[in-house]
Write an enzyme that holds these catalytic residues in place. Structure first.
Site, mmCIF file in Angstrom:
data_model
loop_
_atom_site.group_PDB
_atom_site.id
_atom_site.type_symbol
_atom_site.label_atom_id
_atom_site.label_comp_id
_atom_site.label_asym_id
_atom_site.label_seq_id
_atom_site.Cartn_x
_atom_site.Cartn_y
_atom_site.Cartn_z
ATOM 1 N N TYR A 15 0.828 -1.225 0.000
ATOM 2 C CA TYR A 15 0.000 0.000 0.000
ATOM 3 C C TYR A 15 0.856 1.267 0.000
ATOM 4 O O TYR A 15 0.535 2.227 0.708
ATOM 5 C CB TYR A 15 -0.952 -0.008 1.209
ATOM 6 C CG TYR A 15 -2.154 -0.895 0.982
ATOM 7 C CD1 TYR A 15 -3.217 -0.438 0.219
ATOM 8 C CD2 TYR A 15 -2.201 -2.179 1.483
ATOM 9 C CE1 TYR A 15 -4.318 -1.247 -0.028
ATOM 10 C CE2 TYR A 15 -3.298 -3.002 1.236
ATOM 11 C CZ TYR A 15 -4.350 -2.527 0.491
ATOM 12 O OH TYR A 15 -5.432 -3.322 0.244
ATOM 13 N N TYR A 142 -14.403 -4.555 3.462
ATOM 14 C CA TYR A 142 -13.052 -4.985 3.102
ATOM 15 C C TYR A 142 -12.839 -6.369 3.692
ATOM 16 O O TYR A 142 -12.962 -6.568 4.899
ATOM 17 C CB TYR A 142 -11.984 -4.027 3.648
ATOM 18 C CG TYR A 142 -10.589 -4.522 3.358
ATOM 19 C CD1 TYR A 142 -10.038 -4.362 2.083
ATOM 20 C CD2 TYR A 142 -9.844 -5.198 4.316
ATOM 21 C CE1 TYR A 142 -8.770 -4.857 1.791
ATOM 22 C CE2 TYR A 142 -8.580 -5.693 4.036
ATOM 23 C CZ TYR A 142 -8.057 -5.514 2.772
ATOM 24 O OH TYR A 142 -6.800 -6.004 2.475
ATOM 25 N N ASP A 236 -16.870 -12.138 9.305
ATOM 26 C CA ASP A 236 -15.440 -11.865 9.139
ATOM 27 C C ASP A 236 -14.983 -11.083 10.368
ATOM 28 O O ASP A 236 -15.100 -9.867 10.435
ATOM 29 C CB ASP A 236 -15.201 -11.075 7.847
ATOM 30 C CG ASP A 236 -13.725 -10.718 7.659
ATOM 31 O OD1 ASP A 236 -12.930 -10.957 8.585
ATOM 32 O OD2 ASP A 236 -13.379 -10.185 6.581
ATOM 33 N N LYS A 265 -5.313 -11.553 12.187
ATOM 34 C CA LYS A 265 -4.865 -10.378 12.951
ATOM 35 C C LYS A 265 -4.573 -10.711 14.424
ATOM 36 O O LYS A 265 -3.524 -11.236 14.719
ATOM 37 C CB LYS A 265 -5.857 -9.234 12.790
ATOM 38 C CG LYS A 265 -5.885 -8.722 11.346
ATOM 39 C CD LYS A 265 -6.335 -7.302 11.196
ATOM 40 C CE LYS A 265 -6.029 -6.782 9.814
ATOM 41 N NZ LYS A 265 -7.159 -6.563 8.946
HETATM 42 C C1 LIG Z 1 -7.275 -7.095 7.482
HETATM 43 C C2 LIG Z 1 -8.577 -7.745 7.147
HETATM 44 C C3 LIG Z 1 -8.635 -8.841 6.274
HETATM 45 C C4 LIG Z 1 -7.439 -9.355 5.539
HETATM 46 O O1 LIG Z 1 -6.484 -9.894 6.398
HETATM 47 P P1 LIG Z 1 -4.968 -10.033 5.906
HETATM 48 O O2 LIG Z 1 -4.317 -10.842 6.979
HETATM 49 O O3 LIG Z 1 -4.440 -8.634 5.818
HETATM 50 O O4 LIG Z 1 -4.976 -10.723 4.592
HETATM 51 C C5 LIG Z 1 -9.869 -9.440 6.060
HETATM 52 N N1 LIG Z 1 -10.973 -8.983 6.674
HETATM 53 C C6 LIG Z 1 -10.957 -7.941 7.515
HETATM 54 C C7 LIG Z 1 -12.213 -7.510 8.182
HETATM 55 C C8 LIG Z 1 -9.753 -7.267 7.775
HETATM 56 O O5 LIG Z 1 -9.747 -6.199 8.580
#
Ligand SMILES: *Cc1c(COP(=O)(O)O)cnc(C)c1O
Length: 426
Positions: A15, A142, A236, A265
């Site tokens: 990015y 996202y 998610d 994360k």
């Molecule tokens: C960061 C994020 C992702 C992607 O995760 P990466 O480990 O960066 O590939 C997917 N969904 C959400 C809600 C996110 O914040």
């Protein structure tokens, strides 16, 4: 040559417009909420290093558990073999996940956790003999940077070159306060078509969209519509998981539970890359068959890496300590008090808070003009020794839970300083 210059010669950063970006700041050490640069400057990591860190940097307990795992078993193929860390971590995840999750599928990051969920959902309907092809997602969402994850994410400038290659998705509006009835109508209309395989959503907080928030009650209604129409639900929780919203998972605020969750994360406390897709027994069962074509043919070389699982177990130990819940509550009430004080100031469009996540949206003129101000604000924070990365005109805090009271106060003061710059720029 400095480390930053050596970096500039060989590395391509994520990015980042490499032509115009400033040289990266070399970080040589981390401790608690602080990151230390090569020149001795320290920074408060108010964004948890892209939202991953939960308990502070280089946490001694996580480090010790990871070191022990490394000296015992660093990796093993996960098809045909297993190991204690993967099994124990899966058992303990199922215990804390929203009710109904019965299987853990490991992968490497948030994007792959989403890919796995989408593939499971689509193949589920194939396997049970009623193929459904469409996925529903929020328009501003996202879900990651791989092709499937990009497909279910907002069609933004970031993904424009790939639009022709992204699969078709049915988008609905985010049910922010005031928009709820409309979103419910949109979902009901889609549900009636009968061709919807799954609904994927960021529960309560859309991170990359700018920490956009909506209420658990409306999400509960959306999940109910999906359940009534046999549409699988995928929460998610990559960003919202592990305490960020005040509870362990954002889904914990809902009465109805999802069919699948995606985790990454905070999954390892920000130590190792790891992804998890969990699913209900009903989904898992649809893949059990004598016909081999019903198998879930997906896997990564590093699936269930023992070191990553050990980091995840250590992070979970820390997360479940009462002191951590106290820290989460302390940050949440501190945020709430700051929100009250800042929302009355001029040029503040909105202040949003959910647990440890706080977002301040500035009122600014035209957005292209603001893009320069964005860099000004980012650099201003760095000069104060605080890492805050504005998303457009939105500043947010998502700190490690160990952040001290005075550190948090310094972050608030920095945001007030940013606000003064915004007012002055008007
Ligand atoms: C960061 C994020 C992702 C992607 O995760 P990466 O480990 O960066 O590939 C997917 N969904 C959400 C809600 C996110 O914040």
């Amino acid at each position: 040559m400095s480390l930053a210059e050596r970096d500039h010669n060989v590395i391509w950063h994520p990015y980042t417009q490499m032509k115009t970006a400033a040289l990266p700041i070399p970080i040589v050490r981390g401790e608690g909420a602080l990151l230390y640069a090569e020149d001795g400057t320290n920074y408060i990591d108010a964004v948890s290093s892209w939202w991953v860190n939960l308990h502070g940097h280089a946490h001694p307990y996580i480090a010790q558990q990871v070191a022990e795992q490394l000296q015992t078993l660093e990796h093993v193929i996960f098809a045909g073999f297993t190991h204690p860390a993967a099994v124990t971590f899966a058992e303990r995840l199922i215990k804390i996940l929203p009710q109904g999750q019965s299987r853990i599928f490991y992968s490497d990051n948030g994007s792959t956790a989403v890919e796995v969920a989408l593939k499971m959902a689509i193949q589920y309907w194939e396997n049970v003999g009623t193929p459904k092809k469409k996925i529903i997602a929020f328009r501003d969402s996202y879900h990651g940077d791989t092709f499937g994850a990009m497909s279910v994410s907002a069609r933004s400038a970031f993904t424009a070159p790939f639009w022709p290659y992204l699969f078709d998705v049915s988008f609905i509006d985010v049910p922010i306060p005031g928009n709820e009835a409309e979103t419910i109508q949109q979902l009901e209309a889609l549900a009636k078509t009968g061709d919807m395989a799954a609904f994927i959503y960021e529960p309560l907080v859309l991170g990359t969209a700018g920490m956009v928030m909506y209420k658990p009650e409306v999400l509960n209604k959306l999940v109910r519509i999906c359940q009534q129409h046999n549409i699988l639900t995928i929460a998610d929780e990559v960003m919202t998981g592990f305490g960020r919203t005040g509870r362990i998972f954002a889904s914990d605020y809902l009465e109805l539970k999802p069919d699948m969750t995606c985790l990454s994360k905070g999954l390892t406390g920000g130590t190792m890359a790891l992804g998890v897709t969990s699913c209900s027994h009903r989904i898992y069962q649809a893949f059990l068959h004598n016909d081999k074509s019903k198998t879930f043919f997906h896997g990564h070389s590093y699936t269930a890496n023992p070191v990553a699982c050990a980091a995840g177990l250590a992070s979970m130990d820390l997360l479940l300590q009462p002191e951590t819940q106290q820290s989460i509550n302390r940050i949440s009430s501190s945020h709430a008090a700051f929100a009250e004080s800042i929302k009355v100031l001029p040029n503040i469009k909105e202040v949003r808070q959910q647990g440890t996540i706080l977002a301040v949206e500035f009122e600014v003129g035209c957005t292209s003009y603001f893009s320069n101000l964005r860099d000004t604000l980012y650099n201003f924070a760095l000069e104060q020794g605080v890492i805050l990365r504005p998303l457009g005109n939105i500043i947010y805090i998502i700190p490690p839970y160990c952040i001290a009271k005075d550190q948090l106060e310094k972050v608030y003061q920095t945001i007030l300083g940013m606000h003064e710059l915004v007012v002055a720029a008007k």
